[in-house]
Design a protein around this motif. Structure first.
Motif, PDB file in Angstrom:
ATOM      1  N   GLY A  44       0.790  -1.216   0.000  1.00  0.00           N
ATOM      2  CA  GLY A  44       0.000   0.000   0.000  1.00  0.00           C
ATOM      3  C   GLY A  44       0.823   1.268   0.000  1.00  0.00           C
ATOM      4  O   GLY A  44       0.287   2.366  -0.157  1.00  0.00           O
ATOM      5  N   ASP A  45       2.126   1.166   0.191  1.00  0.00           N
ATOM      6  CA  ASP A  45       3.016   2.328   0.206  1.00  0.00           C
ATOM      7  C   ASP A  45       4.261   2.066  -0.628  1.00  0.00           C
ATOM      8  O   ASP A  45       5.327   2.574  -0.328  1.00  0.00           O
ATOM      9  CB  ASP A  45       3.401   2.680   1.654  1.00  0.00           C
ATOM     10  CG  ASP A  45       4.012   4.073   1.769  1.00  0.00           C
ATOM     11  OD1 ASP A  45       3.806   4.909   0.872  1.00  0.00           O
ATOM     12  OD2 ASP A  45       4.735   4.314   2.761  1.00  0.00           O
ATOM     13  N   GLU A  46       4.112   1.241  -1.682  1.00  0.00           N
ATOM     14  CA  GLU A  46       5.263   0.943  -2.520  1.00  0.00           C
ATOM     15  C   GLU A  46       5.789   2.247  -3.122  1.00  0.00           C
ATOM     16  O   GLU A  46       5.017   3.113  -3.518  1.00  0.00           O
ATOM     17  CB  GLU A  46       4.906  -0.037  -3.649  1.00  0.00           C
ATOM     18  CG  GLU A  46       4.556  -1.423  -3.158  1.00  0.00           C
ATOM     19  CD  GLU A  46       3.073  -1.592  -2.853  1.00  0.00           C
ATOM     20  OE1 GLU A  46       2.310  -0.612  -2.976  1.00  0.00           O
ATOM     21  OE2 GLU A  46       2.676  -2.699  -2.479  1.00  0.00           O
ATOM     22  N   LEU A  47       7.096   2.367  -3.161  1.00  0.00           N
ATOM     23  CA  LEU A  47       7.712   3.614  -3.595  1.00  0.00           C
ATOM     24  C   LEU A  47       9.075   3.308  -4.177  1.00  0.00           C
ATOM     25  O   LEU A  47       9.811   2.471  -3.629  1.00  0.00           O
ATOM     26  CB  LEU A  47       7.845   4.532  -2.374  1.00  0.00           C
ATOM     27  CG  LEU A  47       8.247   5.968  -2.572  1.00  0.00           C
ATOM     28  CD1 LEU A  47       7.243   6.718  -3.444  1.00  0.00           C
ATOM     29  CD2 LEU A  47       8.351   6.653  -1.221  1.00  0.00           C
ATOM     30  N   TYR A  48       9.419   3.979  -5.266  1.00  0.00           N
ATOM     31  CA  TYR A  48      10.701   3.783  -5.939  1.00  0.00           C
ATOM     32  C   TYR A  48      11.275   5.164  -6.236  1.00  0.00           C
ATOM     33  O   TYR A  48      10.696   5.918  -7.028  1.00  0.00           O
ATOM     34  CB  TYR A  48      10.512   3.005  -7.243  1.00  0.00           C
ATOM     35  CG  TYR A  48       9.769   1.702  -7.037  1.00  0.00           C
ATOM     36  CD1 TYR A  48      10.462   0.536  -6.743  1.00  0.00           C
ATOM     37  CD2 TYR A  48       8.381   1.659  -7.091  1.00  0.00           C
ATOM     38  CE1 TYR A  48       9.775  -0.653  -6.522  1.00  0.00           C
ATOM     39  CE2 TYR A  48       7.697   0.470  -6.873  1.00  0.00           C
ATOM     40  CZ  TYR A  48       8.397  -0.669  -6.587  1.00  0.00           C
ATOM     41  OH  TYR A  48       7.732  -1.841  -6.361  1.00  0.00           O
ATOM     42  N   LEU A  49      12.407   5.490  -5.580  1.00  0.00           N
ATOM     43  CA  LEU A  49      13.003   6.813  -5.726  1.00  0.00           C
ATOM     44  C   LEU A  49      14.469   6.719  -6.101  1.00  0.00           C
ATOM     45  O   LEU A  49      15.133   5.722  -5.819  1.00  0.00           O
ATOM     46  CB  LEU A  49      12.890   7.600  -4.410  1.00  0.00           C
ATOM     47  CG  LEU A  49      11.498   7.805  -3.813  1.00  0.00           C
ATOM     48  CD1 LEU A  49      11.606   8.516  -2.477  1.00  0.00           C
ATOM     49  CD2 LEU A  49      10.601   8.560  -4.768  1.00  0.00           C
ATOM     50  N   ASP A  50      14.978   7.813  -6.673  1.00  0.00           N
ATOM     51  CA  ASP A  50      16.416   7.938  -6.886  1.00  0.00           C
ATOM     52  C   ASP A  50      17.000   8.760  -5.731  1.00  0.00           C
ATOM     53  O   ASP A  50      16.270   9.224  -4.847  1.00  0.00           O
ATOM     54  CB  ASP A  50      16.725   8.576  -8.242  1.00  0.00           C
ATOM     55  CG  ASP A  50      16.176   9.992  -8.374  1.00  0.00           C
ATOM     56  OD1 ASP A  50      15.819  10.634  -7.355  1.00  0.00           O
ATOM     57  OD2 ASP A  50      16.101  10.478  -9.517  1.00  0.00           O
ATOM     58  N   LEU A  51      18.308   8.924  -5.734  1.00  0.00           N
ATOM     59  CA  LEU A  51      18.982   9.599  -4.622  1.00  0.00           C
ATOM     60  C   LEU A  51      18.469  11.022  -4.416  1.00  0.00           C
ATOM     61  O   LEU A  51      18.152  11.415  -3.293  1.00  0.00           O
ATOM     62  CB  LEU A  51      20.495   9.613  -4.847  1.00  0.00           C
ATOM     63  CG  LEU A  51      21.310  10.355  -3.778  1.00  0.00           C
ATOM     64  CD1 LEU A  51      21.208   9.663  -2.433  1.00  0.00           C
ATOM     65  CD2 LEU A  51      22.747  10.501  -4.209  1.00  0.00           C
ATOM     66  N   GLU A  52      18.399  11.808  -5.478  1.00  0.00           N
ATOM     67  CA  GLU A  52      18.033  13.214  -5.317  1.00  0.00           C
ATOM     68  C   GLU A  52      16.609  13.375  -4.790  1.00  0.00           C
ATOM     69  O   GLU A  52      16.352  14.225  -3.933  1.00  0.00           O
ATOM     70  CB  GLU A  52      18.222  13.971  -6.636  1.00  0.00           C
ATOM     71  CG  GLU A  52      19.678  14.064  -7.068  1.00  0.00           C
ATOM     72  CD  GLU A  52      20.613  14.579  -5.983  1.00  0.00           C
ATOM     73  OE1 GLU A  52      20.251  15.535  -5.259  1.00  0.00           O
ATOM     74  OE2 GLU A  52      21.718  14.016  -5.836  1.00  0.00           O
ATOM     75  N   THR A  53      15.703  12.568  -5.270  1.00  0.00           N
ATOM     76  CA  THR A  53      14.318  12.644  -4.791  1.00  0.00           C
ATOM     77  C   THR A  53      14.249  12.240  -3.321  1.00  0.00           C
ATOM     78  O   THR A  53      13.565  12.889  -2.513  1.00  0.00           O
ATOM     79  CB  THR A  53      13.409  11.748  -5.643  1.00  0.00           C
ATOM     80  OG1 THR A  53      13.565  12.111  -7.024  1.00  0.00           O
ATOM     81  CG2 THR A  53      11.954  11.892  -5.245  1.00  0.00           C
ATOM     82  N   MET A  55      16.722  12.432  -1.096  1.00  0.00           N
ATOM     83  CA  MET A  55      17.374  13.451  -0.271  1.00  0.00           C
ATOM     84  C   MET A  55      16.468  14.666  -0.078  1.00  0.00           C
ATOM     85  O   MET A  55      16.448  15.264   1.005  1.00  0.00           O
ATOM     86  CB  MET A  55      18.719  13.869  -0.879  1.00  0.00           C
ATOM     87  CG  MET A  55      19.794  12.784  -0.828  1.00  0.00           C
ATOM     88  SD  MET A  55      20.286  12.258   0.835  1.00  0.00           S
ATOM     89  CE  MET A  55      19.241  10.825   1.104  1.00  0.00           C
ATOM     90  N   SER A  56      15.683  15.036  -1.080  1.00  0.00           N
ATOM     91  CA  SER A  56      14.762  16.160  -0.906  1.00  0.00           C
ATOM     92  C   SER A  56      13.665  15.807   0.104  1.00  0.00           C
ATOM     93  O   SER A  56      13.219  16.666   0.864  1.00  0.00           O
ATOM     94  CB  SER A  56      14.170  16.611  -2.240  1.00  0.00           C
ATOM     95  OG  SER A  56      13.328  15.637  -2.782  1.00  0.00           O
ATOM     96  N   ARG A  57      13.258  14.545   0.144  1.00  0.00           N
ATOM     97  CA  ARG A  57      12.283  14.101   1.158  1.00  0.00           C
ATOM     98  C   ARG A  57      12.891  14.172   2.553  1.00  0.00           C
ATOM     99  O   ARG A  57      12.232  14.584   3.507  1.00  0.00           O
ATOM    100  CB  ARG A  57      11.820  12.677   0.883  1.00  0.00           C
ATOM    101  CG  ARG A  57      10.910  12.586  -0.296  1.00  0.00           C
ATOM    102  CD  ARG A  57      10.495  11.146  -0.535  1.00  0.00           C
ATOM    103  NE  ARG A  57       9.087  11.187  -0.844  1.00  0.00           N
ATOM    104  CZ  ARG A  57       8.169  10.374  -0.368  1.00  0.00           C
ATOM    105  NH1 ARG A  57       8.494   9.396   0.440  1.00  0.00           N
ATOM    106  NH2 ARG A  57       6.921  10.500  -0.698  1.00  0.00           N
ATOM    107  N   VAL A  58      14.142  13.741   2.690  1.00  0.00           N
ATOM    108  CA  VAL A  58      14.831  13.815   3.990  1.00  0.00           C
ATOM    109  C   VAL A  58      14.917  15.269   4.439  1.00  0.00           C
ATOM    110  O   VAL A  58      14.634  15.594   5.599  1.00  0.00           O
ATOM    111  CB  VAL A  58      16.231  13.165   3.908  1.00  0.00           C
ATOM    112  CG1 VAL A  58      17.059  13.488   5.141  1.00  0.00           C
ATOM    113  CG2 VAL A  58      16.119  11.662   3.706  1.00  0.00           C
ATOM    114  N   ASP A  59      15.289  16.155   3.504  1.00  0.00           N
ATOM    115  CA  ASP A  59      15.416  17.581   3.850  1.00  0.00           C
ATOM    116  C   ASP A  59      14.086  18.182   4.293  1.00  0.00           C
ATOM    117  O   ASP A  59      14.064  19.135   5.071  1.00  0.00           O
ATOM    118  CB  ASP A  59      15.960  18.374   2.651  1.00  0.00           C
ATOM    119  CG  ASP A  59      17.419  18.084   2.372  1.00  0.00           C
ATOM    120  OD1 ASP A  59      18.142  17.647   3.293  1.00  0.00           O
ATOM    121  OD2 ASP A  59      17.841  18.288   1.214  1.00  0.00           O
TER     122      ASP A  59
END
Length: 126
Positions: A44-53, A55-59
């Motif tokens: 229900g929360d599957e997600l596929y991101l690259d590094l930059e995306t 890192m922007s979420r972490v920020d």
């Protein structure tokens, strides 16, 4: 693998855990490979991101340390497949969730870096 490799991976994991706890993308960039694959495998929360995306979420998140979350983590296993490939299984709790991370590491120059972060989580039971 050598004791030095094991120490390098253990040190990498300390930086990883602290970077997540502080929501510090600069610190996390030290452990992630530039071609990171970030995969949430929670139903229900599957997600596929690259590094930059990622890192922007972490920020953009409130650091767990500022939320008053204690650091709770454990390395369950470190396994070396070769002198260039390793796997770490770890668990941690933050942001009201219990996470299980399966991390794939590769050599990046003279260092180890996380090339794939695949994880799932469940709400924390208090």
């Amino acid at each position: 693998m050598t004791p030095a490799d094991h120490k390098m991976v253990s040190d990498l994991m300390e930086t990883y855990f602290e970077g997540l706890h502080q929501a510090d993308s600069a610190q996390l960039r030290k452990v992630f490979h530039p071609q990171l694959a970030y995969v949430c495998a929670t139903e229900g929360d599957e997600l596929y991101l690259d590094l930059e995306t990622y890192m922007s979420r972490v920020d953009g998140r409130e650091p767990p340390v500022k939320r008053g979350d204690p650091r709770e983590e454990e390395i369950l296993e470190i396994a070396f497949a070769s002198d260039r490939l390793a796997r770490v299984s770890a668990r941690m709790t933050m942001m009201g969730r219990d996470f299980h991370d399966l991390l794939t590491l590769v050599r990046y120059g003279a260092e180890w870096r996380i090339i794939a972060k695949v994880f799932s989580y469940v709400p924390r039971k208090d």
